[in-house]
Design a protein around this motif. Sequence first.
Motif, mmCIF file in Angstrom:
data_model
loop_
_atom_site.group_PDB
_atom_site.id
_atom_site.type_symbol
_atom_site.label_atom_id
_atom_site.label_comp_id
_atom_site.label_asym_id
_atom_site.label_seq_id
_atom_site.Cartn_x
_atom_site.Cartn_y
_atom_site.Cartn_z
ATOM 1 N N LYS A 29 -3.220 0.741 -3.749
ATOM 2 C CA LYS A 29 -2.527 -0.525 -3.961
ATOM 3 C C LYS A 29 -1.542 -0.335 -5.108
ATOM 4 N N TYR A 45 -8.124 3.435 -0.942
ATOM 5 C CA TYR A 45 -8.552 2.609 0.179
ATOM 6 C C TYR A 45 -8.210 3.373 1.440
ATOM 7 N N TYR A 98 0.834 -1.187 0.000
ATOM 8 C CA TYR A 98 0.000 0.000 0.000
ATOM 9 C C TYR A 98 0.876 1.246 0.000
ATOM 10 N N TYR A 149 -4.906 5.127 1.186
ATOM 11 C CA TYR A 149 -3.858 4.302 0.592
ATOM 12 C C TYR A 149 -4.256 3.885 -0.819
#
Length: 92
Positions: A79, A70, A41, A77
């Motif tokens: 990915k 996220y 992340y 964050y």
Amino acid sequence: MEQFNFVGLSPESLKTAISDSLKKELEQIRKEFQPKQPTEYLTRQDLADLLKVDLSTVHNWTKSGKLVRYGIGNRVYYKREEVETAMQPLKS
């Protein structure tokens, strides 16, 4: 279970046949089994630094749906894998 006929088969031929069969099976297992990598992340700042862009650019890409964010609590964050997937080749 398969039955094998060993009549007329030399020990070296048997060894080679077993070895070849095991190599094929192990190669198949190696292709199918990939250890799961933990998801990496990135914070907004990490992402901006990685792509060498301003935080406002990261914000705009998120608002336009190019990037998915996220969060936990007040932290946001991204990915890394999804960011890399969002990168598209440019046509010349």
